[in-house]
Design a protein around this motif. Structure first.
Motif, PDB file in Angstrom:
ATOM      1  N   TYR A  21     -22.031 -12.859  -4.822  1.00 62.93           N
ATOM      2  CA  TYR A  21     -22.437 -12.406  -6.148  1.00 62.93           C
ATOM      3  C   TYR A  21     -21.559 -11.275  -6.672  1.00 62.93           C
ATOM      4  N   ALA A  22     -20.978 -10.470  -5.773  1.00 66.59           N
ATOM      5  CA  ALA A  22     -20.198  -9.303  -6.204  1.00 66.59           C
ATOM      6  C   ALA A  22     -18.724  -9.617  -6.417  1.00 66.59           C
ATOM      7  N   LEU A  23     -18.241 -10.749  -5.916  1.00 68.13           N
ATOM      8  CA  LEU A  23     -16.804 -11.043  -5.968  1.00 68.13           C
ATOM      9  C   LEU A  23     -16.279 -11.077  -7.392  1.00 68.13           C
ATOM     10  N   ILE A  24     -17.099 -11.542  -8.335  1.00 69.81           N
ATOM     11  CA  ILE A  24     -16.661 -11.604  -9.729  1.00 69.81           C
ATOM     12  C   ILE A  24     -16.387 -10.207 -10.292  1.00 69.81           C
ATOM     13  N   TYR A  25     -17.084  -9.191  -9.760  1.00 68.11           N
ATOM     14  CA  TYR A  25     -16.861  -7.812 -10.194  1.00 68.11           C
ATOM     15  C   TYR A  25     -15.727  -7.143  -9.417  1.00 68.11           C
ATOM     16  N   LEU A  26     -15.404  -7.685  -8.243  1.00 67.73           N
ATOM     17  CA  LEU A  26     -14.388  -7.082  -7.372  1.00 67.73           C
ATOM     18  C   LEU A  26     -13.343  -8.137  -6.984  1.00 67.73           C
ATOM     19  N   PRO A  27     -12.639  -8.693  -7.967  1.00 72.69           N
ATOM     20  CA  PRO A  27     -11.686  -9.771  -7.652  1.00 72.69           C
ATOM     21  C   PRO A  27     -10.562  -9.341  -6.733  1.00 72.69           C
ATOM     22  N   ALA A  28     -10.276  -8.035  -6.674  1.00 75.16           N
ATOM     23  CA  ALA A  28      -9.205  -7.550  -5.804  1.00 75.16           C
ATOM     24  C   ALA A  28      -9.516  -7.795  -4.331  1.00 75.16           C
ATOM     25  N   MET A  29     -10.785  -7.970  -4.017  1.00 82.29           N
ATOM     26  CA  MET A  29     -11.186  -8.224  -2.626  1.00 82.29           C
ATOM     27  C   MET A  29     -10.780  -9.620  -2.160  1.00 82.29           C
ATOM     28  N   ARG A  30     -10.546 -10.531  -3.132  1.00 84.02           N
ATOM     29  CA  ARG A  30     -10.022 -11.876  -2.889  1.00 84.02           C
ATOM     30  C   ARG A  30     -10.988 -12.833  -2.196  1.00 84.02           C
ATOM     31  N   ALA A  31     -11.841 -12.356  -1.308  1.00 85.88           N
ATOM     32  CA  ALA A  31     -12.758 -13.243  -0.590  1.00 85.88           C
ATOM     33  C   ALA A  31     -14.099 -12.545  -0.407  1.00 85.88           C
ATOM     34  N   PHE A  32     -15.178 -13.312  -0.548  1.00 91.87           N
ATOM     35  CA  PHE A  32     -16.506 -12.696  -0.417  1.00 91.87           C
ATOM     36  C   PHE A  32     -16.763 -12.204   0.992  1.00 91.87           C
ATOM     37  N   GLU A  33     -16.057 -12.798   1.996  1.00 91.16           N
ATOM     38  CA  GLU A  33     -16.230 -12.323   3.371  1.00 91.16           C
ATOM     39  C   GLU A  33     -15.775 -10.871   3.517  1.00 91.16           C
ATOM     40  N   VAL A  34     -14.754 -10.485   2.747  1.00 96.85           N
ATOM     41  CA  VAL A  34     -14.267  -9.100   2.803  1.00 96.85           C
ATOM     42  C   VAL A  34     -15.359  -8.150   2.316  1.00 96.85           C
ATOM     43  N   ILE A  35     -16.013  -8.526   1.225  1.00102.38           N
ATOM     44  CA  ILE A  35     -17.102  -7.696   0.695  1.00102.38           C
ATOM     45  C   ILE A  35     -18.250  -7.639   1.695  1.00102.38           C
ATOM     46  N   ALA A  36     -18.560  -8.773   2.331  1.00100.27           N
ATOM     47  CA  ALA A  36     -19.637  -8.808   3.324  1.00100.27           C
ATOM     48  C   ALA A  36     -19.331  -7.864   4.489  1.00100.27           C
ATOM     49  N   LEU A  37     -18.095  -7.901   4.984  1.00100.48           N
ATOM     50  CA  LEU A  37     -17.716  -7.032   6.103  1.00100.48           C
ATOM     51  C   LEU A  37     -17.732  -5.561   5.692  1.00100.48           C
ATOM     52  N   LEU A  38     -17.292  -5.279   4.472  1.00 99.53           N
ATOM     53  CA  LEU A  38     -17.327  -3.897   3.990  1.00 99.53           C
ATOM     54  C   LEU A  38     -18.766  -3.398   3.865  1.00 99.53           C
ATOM     55  N   THR A  39     -19.664  -4.278   3.417  1.00103.54           N
ATOM     56  CA  THR A  39     -21.077  -3.907   3.297  1.00103.54           C
ATOM     57  C   THR A  39     -21.658  -3.555   4.658  1.00103.54           C
ATOM     58  N   ILE A  40     -21.417  -4.418   5.645  1.00101.50           N
ATOM     59  CA  ILE A  40     -21.903  -4.158   7.000  1.00101.50           C
ATOM     60  C   ILE A  40     -21.289  -2.875   7.551  1.00101.50           C
ATOM     61  N   GLY A  41     -19.970  -2.715   7.347  1.00101.92           N
ATOM     62  CA  GLY A  41     -19.282  -1.533   7.866  1.00101.92           C
ATOM     63  C   GLY A  41     -19.786  -0.248   7.246  1.00101.92           C
ATOM     64  N   LEU A  42     -19.975  -0.251   5.919  1.00 98.35           N
ATOM     65  CA  LEU A  42     -20.438   0.951   5.235  1.00 98.35           C
ATOM     66  C   LEU A  42     -21.827   1.354   5.710  1.00 98.35           C
ATOM     67  N   LEU A  43     -22.739   0.387   5.775  1.00100.50           N
ATOM     68  CA  LEU A  43     -24.106   0.702   6.183  1.00100.50           C
ATOM     69  C   LEU A  43     -24.184   1.066   7.663  1.00100.50           C
ATOM     70  N   THR A  44     -23.300   0.504   8.469  1.00103.09           N
ATOM     71  CA  THR A  44     -23.232   0.906   9.882  1.00103.09           C
ATOM     72  C   THR A  44     -22.822   2.363   9.996  1.00103.09           C
ATOM     73  N   CYS A  45     -21.838   2.775   9.191  1.00104.27           N
ATOM     74  CA  CYS A  45     -21.410   4.184   9.203  1.00104.27           C
ATOM     75  C   CYS A  45     -22.545   5.108   8.776  1.00104.27           C
TER      76      CYS A  45
END
Length: 440
Positions: free
Chosen positions: A123-147
């Protein structure tokens, strides 16, 4: 002999008992309300083409959650340790039963973390096209909340409170918009469906879908050891959280019917999209995307919080590597957190989260079944144990919840024979793995 300062310095850190009712309700709402309530109404409407039965299944699902909360509140206050249902199932039924509950719960929670993060990414990829793949956003979400969790339970609890409040606000705003902009009577709908399914079968399938949508109401019991006053705050959190969820679910369904007839959402994969198009027009897509992202952030956060508590409890009991018992200065089981987030990331990268959830979905009702059995066992075996909360109406209320769980489990396995076979195979394989863990 070492002095007291040395002993203090070398003593293992413990989880911090600093959480209250507010966090308990927030994690219950965050863990339960996700994309399901925006999707499931279409599935239910396809089975039940009349408003009263349609709404009745949502009430019945809520009653099941209340009966479950009634039983699990006693268990969680009787054995107030963090770790979820694993803790009191092991206490009542032994190491192997606890092992099954713990491992299935931990893996499915990691799989859910991956699934919800992937959904956010889509759902967020359309707002963050620079991420190129939704998996990148998913990993960043997990990483941020883990931190955030790594910083300590205060930070993790604050993140849960904030994201759950945000979720409640956007859902209430959606409900208000439906009632304000919709103009039809919501309680006078019915339509004709084609098919030879009996009403009973349709009703049971609908209840199955609704119970899945309510799943997550056990959120606070993963933190029983970290609640300041577990005997008081755990029951309040569970009942308060479930009551709010029932109210929100019923309000959303009635609000949808205020905008469109029941037949308009029947069979739709995303019922909320149909409603949004009617009231928001061309703005429906960005509004829904934003709603999904906000609603799902609290779900990811709750799962990132819960998974390490299960692993921590199992390690403390010798059913996982002992190093996972480590707790950092902030009160976070950091090694267990690292393991859990790595597994979630692997599920994202390999795309195996759907397979994991499908194979382990039967265990979630089986775990409830074992929990309700545990209450009967502990009432008989430990009749004089201190019980800050006693399940109201036991054994009748617990018996009803147990029968409902067994019925639902049988129906779920009958409707998905292939994955139920895999479940039996996993159960058979679990025993030798358990023996290896015990031996090590």
């Amino acid at each position: 002999m070492p002095d007291s300062a040395t002993l203090t310095a070398t003593a293992p850190r413990r989880l911090l008992a600093i959480l209250g009712v507010g966090f308990g309700i927030a994690v219950t709402i965050g863990n339960t309300i996700g994309a399901g309530i925006l999707r499931t109404p279409g599935e239910i409407a396809a089975h039940l083409p009349s408003v009263l039965p349609y709404l009745a299944v949502w009430v019945i699902g809520g009653l099941y959650a209340l009966l479950g909360a009634n039983a699990l509140a006693e268990l969680a206050t009787l054995v107030p340790r963090s770790g979820g249902q694993y803790v009191f199932v092991r206490h009542a039924l032994g190491d192997y039963a606890g092992f099954i509950v713990g491992w299935s719960d931990w893996l499915s929670t990691c799989g859910t973390t991956a699934l919800v993060s992937i959904t956010i990414g889509e759902y967020a990829l359309i707002y963050l096209p620079a991420m190129r793949a939704f998996e990148v956003i998913a990993l960043l979400t997990i990483g941020l909340l883990t931190c955030v969790q790594w910083l300590g339970v205060r930070w993790g609890g604050a993140a849960q409170n904030i994201t759950s409040v945000m979720k409640a606000v956007v859902l209430i705003a959606l409900i208000a918009a439906c009632f304000h902009l919709g103009g039809r009577p919501p309680f006078h709908d019915s339509f004709i469906t084609e098919g030879d399914m009996s009403f009973f079968a349709a009703f049971m399938l609908s209840i199955t879908a609704v119970i899945y949508t309510y799943d997550g109401w056990t959120g606070v019991i993963y933190f029983s050891e970290e609640v300041r006053n577990p005997g008081r705050d755990i029951p309040r959190s569970m009942f308060g959280g479930v009551a709010l969820i029932i109210a929100i679910y019923l309000a959303i369904n009635v609000a949808f019917l205020r905008v469109v007839p029941l037949g308009s959402i029947a069979g739709k994969k995303l019922a909320a999209a149909v409603v949004a198009e009617h009231i928001f027009g061309g703005y429906a897509d960005p509004i829904l995307r934003s709603l999904f992202i906000i609603a799902l952030l609290s779900a990811v956060n709750s799962n990132v919080l819960m998974a390490p508590r299960v692993l921590f409890a199992m390690a403390s009991d010798g059913l996982f590597w002992r190093g996972a018992r480590e707790v950092n200065e902030g009160g976070t089981p950091d090694i267990a957190l690292m393991f859990s987030s790595i597994i979630s990331a692997i599920f994202v990268l390999t795309g195996t989260f759907e397979t994991v959830i499908a194979k382990l979905s039967f265990f979630f009702v089986a775990n409830y079944t074992l929990s309700f059995i545990s209450l009967f066992v502990l009432r008989r075996r430990e009749p004089d144990a201190a019980r800050p909360y006693r399940a109201w109406g036991h054994p009748i209320t617990t018996g009803v919840a147990l029968i409902a769980s067994v019925t639902f489990l049988v129906a779920a396995m009958a409707s998905d024979t292939r994955n139920s076979v895999y479940t039996v195979i996993l159960l058979a394989l679990s025993y030798p793995i358990y023996r290896v863990m015990k031996r090590r």
